[in-house]
Write a protein that holds these residues in place. Sequence first.
Motif, PDB file in Angstrom:
ATOM      1  N   TRP A  46     -12.543  31.845 -25.396  1.00  0.00           N
ATOM      2  CA  TRP A  46     -11.647  30.988 -24.632  1.00  0.00           C
ATOM      3  C   TRP A  46     -11.181  31.747 -23.394  1.00  0.00           C
ATOM      4  N   LEU A  47     -10.440  31.058 -22.547  1.00  0.00           N
ATOM      5  CA  LEU A  47      -9.911  31.682 -21.330  1.00  0.00           C
ATOM      6  C   LEU A  47      -8.624  32.444 -21.651  1.00  0.00           C
ATOM      7  N   LEU A  48      -8.521  33.645 -21.104  1.00  0.00           N
ATOM      8  CA  LEU A  48      -7.333  34.466 -21.323  1.00  0.00           C
ATOM      9  C   LEU A  48      -6.291  34.193 -20.245  1.00  0.00           C
ATOM     10  N   SER A  49      -5.033  34.255 -20.662  1.00  0.00           N
ATOM     11  CA  SER A  49      -3.920  34.118 -19.726  1.00  0.00           C
ATOM     12  C   SER A  49      -2.969  35.290 -19.929  1.00  0.00           C
ATOM     13  N   PRO A  50      -2.406  35.815 -18.870  1.00  0.00           N
ATOM     14  CA  PRO A  50      -1.394  36.864 -19.033  1.00  0.00           C
ATOM     15  C   PRO A  50      -0.042  36.316 -19.470  1.00  0.00           C
ATOM     16  N   ASP A  51       0.089  34.984 -19.499  1.00  0.00           N
ATOM     17  CA  ASP A  51       1.379  34.352 -19.750  1.00  0.00           C
ATOM     18  C   ASP A  51       1.361  33.535 -21.040  1.00  0.00           C
ATOM     19  N   ALA A  52       2.402  33.687 -21.827  1.00  0.00           N
ATOM     20  CA  ALA A  52       2.608  32.771 -22.945  1.00  0.00           C
ATOM     21  C   ALA A  52       3.032  31.414 -22.391  1.00  0.00           C
ATOM     22  N   PHE A  53       2.806  30.366 -23.160  1.00  0.00           N
ATOM     23  CA  PHE A  53       3.174  29.027 -22.712  1.00  0.00           C
ATOM     24  C   PHE A  53       4.683  28.844 -22.846  1.00  0.00           C
ATOM     25  N   PRO A  54       5.377  28.428 -21.772  1.00  0.00           N
ATOM     26  CA  PRO A  54       6.844  28.338 -21.813  1.00  0.00           C
ATOM     27  C   PRO A  54       7.347  27.075 -22.497  1.00  0.00           C
ATOM     28  N   ARG A  79      -1.593  29.811 -15.601  1.00  0.00           N
ATOM     29  CA  ARG A  79      -2.512  30.796 -15.034  1.00  0.00           C
ATOM     30  C   ARG A  79      -3.522  31.284 -16.076  1.00  0.00           C
ATOM     31  N   TYR A  80      -4.711  31.651 -15.585  1.00  0.00           N
ATOM     32  CA  TYR A  80      -5.739  32.210 -16.463  1.00  0.00           C
ATOM     33  C   TYR A  80      -6.605  33.173 -15.656  1.00  0.00           C
ATOM     34  N   TRP A  81      -7.346  34.005 -16.363  1.00  0.00           N
ATOM     35  CA  TRP A  81      -8.244  34.956 -15.713  1.00  0.00           C
ATOM     36  C   TRP A  81      -9.634  34.332 -15.599  1.00  0.00           C
ATOM     37  N   ASP A  82     -10.109  34.247 -14.355  1.00  0.00           N
ATOM     38  CA  ASP A  82     -11.445  33.716 -14.108  1.00  0.00           C
ATOM     39  C   ASP A  82     -12.410  34.896 -14.031  1.00  0.00           C
ATOM     40  N   SER A  83     -13.254  35.051 -15.048  1.00  0.00           N
ATOM     41  CA  SER A  83     -14.139  36.217 -15.111  1.00  0.00           C
ATOM     42  C   SER A  83     -15.234  36.161 -14.050  1.00  0.00           C
ATOM     43  N   ASP A  84     -15.602  34.968 -13.587  1.00  0.00           N
ATOM     44  CA  ASP A  84     -16.655  34.863 -12.566  1.00  0.00           C
ATOM     45  C   ASP A  84     -16.207  35.440 -11.228  1.00  0.00           C
ATOM     46  N   ARG A 135     -14.678  26.395 -24.549  1.00  0.00           N
ATOM     47  CA  ARG A 135     -14.875  27.584 -23.705  1.00  0.00           C
ATOM     48  C   ARG A 135     -14.026  27.551 -22.440  1.00  0.00           C
ATOM     49  N   ASP A 136     -13.774  26.368 -21.907  1.00  0.00           N
ATOM     50  CA  ASP A 136     -12.999  26.288 -20.665  1.00  0.00           C
ATOM     51  C   ASP A 136     -11.538  25.920 -20.927  1.00  0.00           C
ATOM     52  N   ALA A 137     -11.045  26.233 -22.137  1.00  0.00           N
ATOM     53  CA  ALA A 137      -9.634  26.012 -22.471  1.00  0.00           C
ATOM     54  C   ALA A 137      -8.897  27.345 -22.518  1.00  0.00           C
ATOM     55  N   ILE A 138      -7.631  27.297 -22.155  1.00  0.00           N
ATOM     56  CA  ILE A 138      -6.746  28.454 -22.303  1.00  0.00           C
ATOM     57  C   ILE A 138      -6.096  28.361 -23.684  1.00  0.00           C
ATOM     58  N   LEU A 139      -6.109  29.453 -24.435  1.00  0.00           N
ATOM     59  CA  LEU A 139      -5.357  29.544 -25.686  1.00  0.00           C
ATOM     60  C   LEU A 139      -4.286  30.604 -25.507  1.00  0.00           C
ATOM     61  N   ALA A 140      -3.055  30.263 -25.825  1.00  0.00           N
ATOM     62  CA  ALA A 140      -1.951  31.199 -25.634  1.00  0.00           C
ATOM     63  C   ALA A 140      -0.848  30.926 -26.637  1.00  0.00           C
ATOM     64  N   LEU A 164       0.857  27.539 -31.098  1.00  0.00           N
ATOM     65  CA  LEU A 164      -0.349  27.794 -30.320  1.00  0.00           C
ATOM     66  C   LEU A 164      -0.516  26.698 -29.270  1.00  0.00           C
ATOM     67  N   ALA A 165      -0.644  27.101 -28.017  1.00  0.00           N
ATOM     68  CA  ALA A 165      -0.866  26.152 -26.924  1.00  0.00           C
ATOM     69  C   ALA A 165      -2.334  26.181 -26.515  1.00  0.00           C
ATOM     70  N   THR A 166      -2.942  24.994 -26.460  1.00  0.00           N
ATOM     71  CA  THR A 166      -4.307  24.847 -25.954  1.00  0.00           C
ATOM     72  C   THR A 166      -4.234  24.009 -24.690  1.00  0.00           C
ATOM     73  N   ILE A 167      -4.688  24.574 -23.586  1.00  0.00           N
ATOM     74  CA  ILE A 167      -4.595  23.912 -22.287  1.00  0.00           C
ATOM     75  C   ILE A 167      -6.007  23.672 -21.777  1.00  0.00           C
ATOM     76  N   VAL A 168      -6.351  22.412 -21.529  1.00  0.00           N
ATOM     77  CA  VAL A 168      -7.705  22.072 -21.080  1.00  0.00           C
ATOM     78  C   VAL A 168      -7.641  21.488 -19.682  1.00  0.00           C
ATOM     79  N   PRO A 169      -8.734  21.558 -18.947  1.00  0.00           N
ATOM     80  CA  PRO A 169      -8.746  21.000 -17.585  1.00  0.00           C
ATOM     81  C   PRO A 169      -8.356  19.525 -17.564  1.00  0.00           C
TER      82      PRO A 169
END
Length: 464
Positions: free
Chosen positions: A26-34, A402-407, A452-457, A437-442
């Motif tokens: 999944w996509l990594l984020s430096p931030d927990a979901f508020p 926010r999330y980290w875009d590895s590309d 794969r394109d979801a943020i889990l935080a 658990l927060a799942t954020i999708v486009p």
Amino acid sequence: MQVQEDKLASIRNSFPKEGLFAEKDWLLSPDAFPIEEKFLRELEQLGHRLFVFQRACNQLYQLSVKGKQPDWIARYLDAGKPKELIEFSRRKEIRDDLPRVIRPDLILTDDGYIIAEIDSVPGGIGLTGWLNQTYSKFDKEIIGGADGMLEGFQTVLPNGGDIVISQEATTYRPEMEWAAARLHQKILDAGSSILDQDTRAASGNRASSIQNPASAQTWRVVAAENYAPRDGRDVYRFFELFDLPNIPKIDNLLRTNAEGRVRITPPIKPFLEEKMWFALFWLKPLYEFWRRELGEKYFVQLQKVIPYSWLLDPTPLPQHAVIPRLEIHDWREAAKFSQKDRDLLLKVSGFSPLGWGSRGISLGSDLAHGEWEKRIENALATFDSSPTIIQRFHKGRLLEHRYWDSDSSELKTMKGRVRLCPYYFVEQDKVKLRGALATIVPADKKFVHGMRDAILAPSRGVGP
């Protein structure tokens, strides 16, 4: 920027070598979901409401079986299930047993939130435990704290036990192995501390005999397909009940459970694992039951968050009757709805591989008219063996995270929709929120689930 990169590095470095989900990322984020303070208080109270709701569901089914409530309730809930499983679920030895873990799937909307469903055999326990531990290293406001998920799960198997996972659920095995290992290490660390104290206290006393109090407490993750139960060793069931035919030795486990030699949670009660409970909640003939068993306050509060749902029952109606809120006389009229009027979800209710995850869910407005009509007809034709419900679709509100875009190797902001999964543990009749658990999708995704394109935080509380 360096702070965010340090957070991401800390998260990456904390990943278990064995992973958490088999062949998934999944996509990594430096931030927990508020989570704002007012909403956090609501989440903390929701757990007990859902516990009371599940207790009422358990009671309603049993009253229906005894003839003290309409018999069609049990008939709906038993549809398509083997006779032996139905009989087992009615055993007096497990009559009052309820799930010890409650995990609703909440979709955050413009008006607040709705409960899409309550997951009967929830994944994500180990994942959320790991996320909470990892993010707590740099965020002290994580809901549940560093060890909340582990402490909650320990109450499910307080004396150790076996986490029994089927091949169907093998994706989740790594996260449960992580949780079992952390629990065992936690107990060993506590035991070592006690031993150190006892060793110092017993210094010089040759007659002293010191034993590790944690030596008998172990948690194992084992395959359901060749599982052999052991007396006194309780079981956390990580397999769906439709999967029982694929578990050759299941009769041994059921027998030891019936004889009181082991406890199983979630209990072997397929009627509790049906999505149709939301439709039964809204049935007018059952209003007084729900109002009485839930209490007026809980009944009204749950009406605000349980989406209106219908059983797709093909039974003909009297000529003067209509299906409430849709104002149609026959479900085949729904097959003629325009795309605008098809903001409705078709969901396989349960006891089917299609009832797990998002496999058996379709959104009417996303389907071509012919396909929608075909699915309505199929649902009506298979109702007696595999009931389907229709549920109002509530679109998730758009939020930014926010999330980290590895590309591109940079932080980006996703505009997406959120599914929030709070984990409640029933601990001595108290229901505690131990993580979320927060799942954020486009934004273009209609269904919110892990991909794969979801943020889990994890989630964090924020001040007013």
